[in-house]
Design an enzyme around this catalytic site. Structure first.
Site, PDB file in Angstrom:
ATOM      1  CB  CYS A 138      -0.985  -0.432   1.556  1.00 24.72           C
ATOM      2  SG  CYS A 138      -1.840   1.837   1.486  1.00 24.72           S
ATOM      3  CB  CYS A 141      -0.155   2.935   4.067  1.00 24.51           C
ATOM      4  SG  CYS A 141      -2.202   2.269   3.200  1.00 24.51           S
ATOM      5  CG  ASP A 142       3.785   0.663   4.356  1.00 23.65           C
ATOM      6  OD1 ASP A 142       2.540   1.324   5.643  1.00 23.65           O
ATOM      7  OD2 ASP A 142       3.184   0.292   4.204  1.00 23.65           O
TER       8      ASP A 142
END
Ligand code: NAP
Length: 319
Positions: A138, A141-142
């Protein structure tokens, strides 16, 4: 202490399919329960930008879109009927159907399964070791961890190209590794990628597959081999994003409901009841039963169909 809930209808999963089903069933006064699963809003919440949801002509993130959908659900569903729980065992052999969750247990006369899908992994050496330690699925997200660093994205579909475009705004270099000569993503995304490539931040490694990952406590390189097996290469990287598709979340149903290649089989060929599964009273909607289209909008449409099929089922069986 676990609570027990009984309802005429339950919806399992809170992505676009589950949310749409919940709106329809709640508006039909069925007082359904929506069990949200571990990730409220489903996998769409990790999508950086959605540009093909009708009515949202300005870019909207998957997270924002799902927040809007869940808010819409709450307009019709009593708040106590949206339950955060993860089901890990089911009994569909006898009625009422039973669902056993981490927090509560449930029984229902009819059910919509909209459990979506999970990320697929490469299953090559050292992959498991570095998941969460350099390997992610992701970028939204990261991705921020890799500001001015070197990252690789594996895959050639929409997700891989979207993740690459997102990462190119953060990272120093983005290396896209794809096992074929051509990407399979939509043309509009490929064009955008080609334009970004001119900034010399994006590098293509087409016709290459990942052999393994290397590193000590954190990942530091990725070992590739050409698809014809003739050339090997190693790229130094700080992070890897795997975007090679999804696996339907059907493990807990697999012994009780008919599946094909892991996807729930529904009555697609019939004029009526297209979302009916192999069990009377159980319907499926969204990615869990769709190996072909797998779009947020098709999942939502599928969720509407499942709700209509379920309402007819309850009417016809006088349950
Ligand atoms: P996908 O379309 O199934 O693409 C997966 C990619 O990974 C393919 O290029 C595939 O290669 C590659 N791949 C699969 N297994 C591999 C392996 N073991 N090693 C190396 N490469 C492998 O998956 P997706 O990109 O996650 O998209 C899933 C669905 O969501 C699609 O229907 C997509 O259109 C949709 N989606 C839509 C949007 C949007 O509308 N904005 C955004 C994201 C996703 P091959 O090409 O060789 O098969």
């Amino acid at each position: 202490m676990k609570k027990f809930f009984y309802r005429k209808s339950i919806i399992l999963g809170s992505g676009p399919a589950g949310c749409t089903s919940a709106i329809y069933l709640a508006r039909a006064n069925l007082n359904p329960i929506l069990i949200t699963g571990n990730y409220k809003g489903g996998q769409l919440t990790s999508s950086y930008s959605i540009e093909n949801w009708p009515g949202e002509s300005f870019k909207i993130s998957g997270k924002e879109l799902m927040q809007k959908m869940l808010k819409h659900v709450k307009m019709f569903l009593k708040s106590e009927n949206m339950i955060d729980d993860h089901i890990n065992k089911v009994d569909f052999l006898n009625k009422p159907f039973k669902l056993f969750g981490l927090n509560n247990n449930y029984a229902c006369d009819s059910l919509i399964i909209s459990t979506g899908s999970s990320n697929r992994y490469l299953e090559v050496p050292n992959e498991k070791k570095f998941i969460g330690n350099g390997i992610s699925t992701c970028a939204t997200c990261d991705g921020f961890i890799y500001r001015n660093k070197i990252v690789a994205v594996i895959g050639g579909g929409n997700s891989a190209i979207e993740e690459s475009l997102f990462l190119s705004k953060i990272a120093k270099e983005v290396h896209i590794i794809h096992r074929r000569k051509e990407f399979r993503a939509e043309k509009v995304l490929i064009k955008r990628l080609e334009r970004e490539k001119e900034n010399k931040k994006i590098f293509f490694h087409k016709n290459f597959i990942v052999r393994s990952f290397s590193g000590k406590s954190v990942i530091h390189s990725i070992n590739l081999i050409s698809s014809d097996g003739k050339t090997e290469k190693k790229i130094s990287i700080d992070g890897v994003f795997i975007a090679i598709g999804k696996i339907p979340n059907t493990k807990i149903f697999s012994k009780q409901i008919s599946l094909k290649h892991g996807y729930i089989i529904t009555n697609k060929e019939n004029d009526l009841n297209k979302t009916q599964t192999s069990i009377d009273g159980i319907f499926a909607a969204g990615d869990v039963a769709d190996s072909e289209y797998r779009q947020a909008i098709t999942a939502a449409g599928f969720g509407c169909m499942a709700a209509i099929d379920l309402i007819r089922y309850l009417e016809n069986t006088n349950t």
